[in-house]
Design an enzyme around this catalytic site. Structure first.
Site, PDB file in Angstrom:
ATOM      1  N   GLY A  29       9.143   4.635   4.545  1.00  0.00           N
ATOM      2  CA  GLY A  29       8.369   5.766   5.044  1.00  0.00           C
ATOM      3  C   GLY A  29       9.032   7.117   4.863  1.00  0.00           C
ATOM      4  O   GLY A  29       8.569   8.118   5.404  1.00  0.00           O
ATOM      5  N   GLU A  39      -2.071  -1.966  -3.535  1.00  0.00           N
ATOM      6  CA  GLU A  39      -2.067  -0.928  -2.490  1.00  0.00           C
ATOM      7  C   GLU A  39      -3.513  -0.566  -2.126  1.00  0.00           C
ATOM      8  O   GLU A  39      -3.850  -0.431  -0.953  1.00  0.00           O
ATOM      9  CB  GLU A  39      -1.338   0.341  -2.970  1.00  0.00           C
ATOM     10  CG  GLU A  39       0.136   0.164  -3.220  1.00  0.00           C
ATOM     11  CD  GLU A  39       1.025   0.738  -2.095  1.00  0.00           C
ATOM     12  OE1 GLU A  39       0.534   1.023  -0.996  1.00  0.00           O
ATOM     13  OE2 GLU A  39       2.236   0.881  -2.360  1.00  0.00           O
ATOM     14  N   GLU A  85       3.397  17.893  -7.735  1.00  0.00           N
ATOM     15  CA  GLU A  85       2.871  17.330  -6.494  1.00  0.00           C
ATOM     16  C   GLU A  85       1.384  17.678  -6.383  1.00  0.00           C
ATOM     17  O   GLU A  85       0.982  18.810  -6.669  1.00  0.00           O
ATOM     18  CB  GLU A  85       3.646  17.942  -5.315  1.00  0.00           C
ATOM     19  CG  GLU A  85       4.130  16.963  -4.296  1.00  0.00           C
ATOM     20  CD  GLU A  85       5.101  15.909  -4.815  1.00  0.00           C
ATOM     21  OE1 GLU A  85       4.645  14.784  -5.094  1.00  0.00           O
ATOM     22  OE2 GLU A  85       6.303  16.203  -4.908  1.00  0.00           O
ATOM     23  N   HIS A  86       0.577  16.676  -5.973  1.00  0.00           N
ATOM     24  CA  HIS A  86      -0.875  16.856  -5.855  1.00  0.00           C
ATOM     25  C   HIS A  86      -1.501  17.234  -7.197  1.00  0.00           C
ATOM     26  O   HIS A  86      -2.456  18.000  -7.254  1.00  0.00           O
ATOM     27  CB  HIS A  86      -1.216  17.916  -4.791  1.00  0.00           C
ATOM     28  CG  HIS A  86      -0.956  17.433  -3.390  1.00  0.00           C
ATOM     29  ND1 HIS A  86      -1.835  16.607  -2.705  1.00  0.00           N
ATOM     30  CD2 HIS A  86       0.081  17.637  -2.557  1.00  0.00           C
ATOM     31  CE1 HIS A  86      -1.342  16.354  -1.496  1.00  0.00           C
ATOM     32  NE2 HIS A  86      -0.168  16.955  -1.384  1.00  0.00           N
ATOM     33  N   SER A 128       6.948   0.642  -0.670  1.00  0.00           N
ATOM     34  CA  SER A 128       5.860  -0.324  -0.873  1.00  0.00           C
ATOM     35  C   SER A 128       5.611  -0.569  -2.358  1.00  0.00           C
ATOM     36  O   SER A 128       5.391  -1.706  -2.776  1.00  0.00           O
ATOM     37  CB  SER A 128       4.579   0.138  -0.180  1.00  0.00           C
ATOM     38  OG  SER A 128       4.151   1.376  -0.687  1.00  0.00           O
ATOM     39  N   ASP A 136      -1.668  14.437  -9.531  1.00  0.00           N
ATOM     40  CA  ASP A 136      -2.044  13.135 -10.103  1.00  0.00           C
ATOM     41  C   ASP A 136      -3.551  12.879 -10.030  1.00  0.00           C
ATOM     42  O   ASP A 136      -4.153  12.408 -10.982  1.00  0.00           O
ATOM     43  CB  ASP A 136      -1.252  11.989  -9.446  1.00  0.00           C
ATOM     44  CG  ASP A 136      -1.437  11.899  -7.941  1.00  0.00           C
ATOM     45  OD1 ASP A 136      -1.903  12.893  -7.330  1.00  0.00           O
ATOM     46  OD2 ASP A 136      -1.107  10.840  -7.364  1.00  0.00           O
ATOM     47  N   GLY A 148       9.315   8.562   1.929  1.00  0.00           N
ATOM     48  CA  GLY A 148       8.760   9.167   0.727  1.00  0.00           C
ATOM     49  C   GLY A 148       9.385   8.654  -0.553  1.00  0.00           C
ATOM     50  O   GLY A 148       9.202   9.224  -1.620  1.00  0.00           O
ATOM     51  N   ASP A 186       3.935   5.974  -8.418  1.00  0.00           N
ATOM     52  CA  ASP A 186       4.997   5.234  -7.736  1.00  0.00           C
ATOM     53  C   ASP A 186       5.324   3.895  -8.415  1.00  0.00           C
ATOM     54  O   ASP A 186       6.470   3.652  -8.788  1.00  0.00           O
ATOM     55  CB  ASP A 186       4.649   5.025  -6.260  1.00  0.00           C
ATOM     56  CG  ASP A 186       4.449   6.344  -5.529  1.00  0.00           C
ATOM     57  OD1 ASP A 186       4.729   7.399  -6.135  1.00  0.00           O
ATOM     58  OD2 ASP A 186       4.009   6.328  -4.372  1.00  0.00           O
TER      59      ASP A 186
HETATM   60  P1  ADP Z   1       6.682   4.009   1.685  1.00  0.00           P
HETATM   61  O1  ADP Z   1       6.389   5.462   1.631  1.00  0.00           O
HETATM   62  O2  ADP Z   1       8.140   3.743   1.865  1.00  0.00           O
HETATM   63  O3  ADP Z   1       6.078   3.279   0.530  1.00  0.00           O
HETATM   64  P2  ADP Z   1       4.650   2.598   3.116  1.00  0.00           P
HETATM   65  O4  ADP Z   1       4.146   2.720   4.490  1.00  0.00           O
HETATM   66  O5  ADP Z   1       3.702   2.842   1.976  1.00  0.00           O
HETATM   67  O6  ADP Z   1       5.964   3.493   3.001  1.00  0.00           O
HETATM   68  O7  ADP Z   1       5.186   1.110   2.884  1.00  0.00           O
HETATM   69  C1  ADP Z   1       6.069   0.539   3.786  1.00  0.00           C
HETATM   70  C2  ADP Z   1       5.719  -0.922   3.954  1.00  0.00           C
HETATM   71  O8  ADP Z   1       6.164  -1.668   2.787  1.00  0.00           O
HETATM   72  C3  ADP Z   1       6.424  -1.580   5.116  1.00  0.00           C
HETATM   73  O9  ADP Z   1       5.710  -1.408   6.316  1.00  0.00           O
HETATM   74  C4  ADP Z   1       6.463  -3.035   4.682  1.00  0.00           C
HETATM   75  O10 ADP Z   1       5.218  -3.661   4.888  1.00  0.00           O
HETATM   76  C5  ADP Z   1       6.685  -2.925   3.173  1.00  0.00           C
HETATM   77  N1  ADP Z   1       8.140  -2.924   2.906  1.00  0.00           N
HETATM   78  C6  ADP Z   1       8.905  -1.900   2.460  1.00  0.00           C
HETATM   79  N2  ADP Z   1      10.209  -2.246   2.336  1.00  0.00           N
HETATM   80  C7  ADP Z   1      10.264  -3.552   2.720  1.00  0.00           C
HETATM   81  C8  ADP Z   1      11.340  -4.507   2.826  1.00  0.00           C
HETATM   82  N3  ADP Z   1      12.595  -4.183   2.523  1.00  0.00           N
HETATM   83  N4  ADP Z   1      11.027  -5.746   3.251  1.00  0.00           N
HETATM   84  C9  ADP Z   1       9.753  -6.079   3.566  1.00  0.00           C
HETATM   85  N5  ADP Z   1       8.709  -5.233   3.490  1.00  0.00           N
HETATM   86  C10 ADP Z   1       8.953  -3.990   3.078  1.00  0.00           C
HETATM   87 MG    MG Z   2       3.994   3.406   0.037  1.00  0.00          MG
END
Ligand code: ADP
Ligand code: MG
Length: 381
Positions: free
Chosen positions: A118, A156, A31-32, A124, A34, A120, A168
């Site tokens: 969200g 991203e 962790e930390h 996305s 990369d 972890g 990721d």
């Molecule tokens: P994570 O840590 O899970 O990557 P992020 O905030 O980086 O959290 O990304 C979450 C975003 O990715 C959501 O707000 C949405 O825009 C997109 N996303 C994730 N899963 C889905 C899904 N099943 N359908 C549509 N968009 C999604």
């Molecule tokens: Mg993300």
């Protein structure tokens, strides 16, 4: 998910879709490290994002998200991604692919998934990789897995506004069943390590908190590492990042950099070593050593790197005290999210009960538990 996705696609777009899947990911250790071009040790998990896609002979791309219950349309010639919107990942990937010379045509696309957003697990990155895999398949572009991961990372950066590393999307692309990936963040190459957990299981405990410190602390830690490197370069010729310094030089490092920088540099240097040791331990089935490295990693992240929080410390320390837990640490950037735990499979229920009871008493909320299995990477289904 599959039949349901195909059925929904049929009723929305009157066509049979091609289906792509890309998984979320965990990070076993590392962790930390990369952003100092060090080592990480992630794996794909057994849930992710599913995409249904089909050509529509129009100029328009029509999208639908099952989770958000929303539609969105855009034209390939006029892409303007909106930060914060789920459709941004589709538009971002299309924009990047077109800029690279790939010829796309209008398509219909449906998104479904089962990754808790969200927490972890990088929903996305899974989304972007699933989109890349789907588009590559639909238009027979043959885009290599690594390039899909690089486009996803760029999406991203440029369109979602998140300055993330390669781990990721790389893991979502390259994951393999029963394997973790020892990933070198300097060369962006990996080695697969077979993981046999014997009578143990991996389970995440979601603290369900996200402290607002996360972004500013992340930037400060990056800067602290870069400052250490600038000072150390005068004494260690040829080093580019902290990854280049062996643990055996820690005493020398301590004598050269200011007190406030040393614990931060120490974390990165020792964490890189722990990753390599952890990969070795798992490759020979030494789960006890692997578990101890998880505990050491937590200690280092919490006390030296200072990216933990009361909730994560509570969950990790409580777990570490249990004799059926081999190791526990915070996972991800910190200040919230999940811990990752290696727990005797027959004791999983006791594990959940003990952690929940203690956590509820102290923080007036209950953690979520997410069992994970190391699984395949992105593919057309
Ligand atoms: P994570 O840590 O899970 O990557 P992020 O905030 O980086 O959290 O990304 C979450 C975003 O990715 C959501 O707000 C949405 O825009 C997109 N996303 C994730 N899963 C889905 C899904 N099943 N359908 C549509 N968009 C999604
Ligand atoms: Mg993300």
């Amino acid at each position: 998910m599959n039949p349901q996705l195909a059925q929904t696609f049929q009723s929305l777009f009157s066509a049979t879709p091609l289906i792509a899947f890309a998984p979320g990911r965990i990070n076993l250790i590392g962790e930390h490290t990369d952003y100092q071009e060090g080592f990480v040790f992630p794996a794909a998990v057994d849930f992710g994002i599913y995409i249904g896609i089909q050509k529509n002979s129009q100029k328009l791309c029509r999208l639908y998200s099952m989770d958000f219950d929303q539609e969105y349309s855009f034209e390939l010639d006029y892409i303007s991604p909106k930060k914060g919107h789920w459709a941004t990942y589709v538009m971002g990937m299309c924009a990047l692919l077109q800029q690279s010379g790939y010829k796309l045509e209008g398509f219909d696309l449906l998104i479904g998934g089962n990754i808790p957003v969200g927490s972890g697990l990088s929903s996305s990155a899974a989304l972007s990789v699933a989109i890349g895999t789907a588009i590559s398949g639909l238009f027979e572009l043959g885009i290599p897995k690594k390039n899909i991961a690089l486009y996803a990372q760029k999406a991203e950066h440029l369109f979602a506004g998140v300055n993330c590393g390669i781990m990721d999307p790389y893991t979502s692309s390259f994951g393999a069943e029963g394997k973790a990936l020892l990933l070198d963040c300097r060369t962006n190459t990996h080695q697969e390590v077979s993981v046999d957990l014997q009578e143990f299981s991996l389970i995440l405990a979601n603290s369900k908190v996200k402290h607002s410190l996360a972004d500013s602390a992340y930037n400060k830690r990056r800067e602290a590492c870069e400052e250490s490197v600038r000072i150390l370069q005068a004494h260690f010729p040829g080093i580019k990042t902290l990854r280049d310094i062996p643990e055996s030089d820690l005493v020398k490092v301590e004598s050269l950099i200011p007190n406030y920088l040393f614990p931060k540099a120490k974390h990165v240097i020792t964490e890189c070593k722990r990753v390599l040791e952890a990969a070795h331990a798992l490759s020979i089935g030494d789960l006890a050593t692997f578990g101890k490295l998880l505990n050491d990693s937590h200690q280092s992240l919490s006390k030296d790197y200072e990216v933990s929080c009361a909730e994560l410390d509570f969950l990790a320390e409580k777990a570490q005290c249990l004799d059926f837990v081999l190791g526990s640490r915070m996972m991800g950037g910190g200040f919230g999210g999940c811990t990752i735990n290696l727990v005797k499979t027959s004791e999983l229920e006791s594990f959940k009960t003990i952690l929940s009871e203690g956590y509820e008493k102290t923080f007036q909320k209950s953690p979520d538990f997410i069992p994970v299995k190391l699984s395949r990477g992105a593919a057309l289904l």
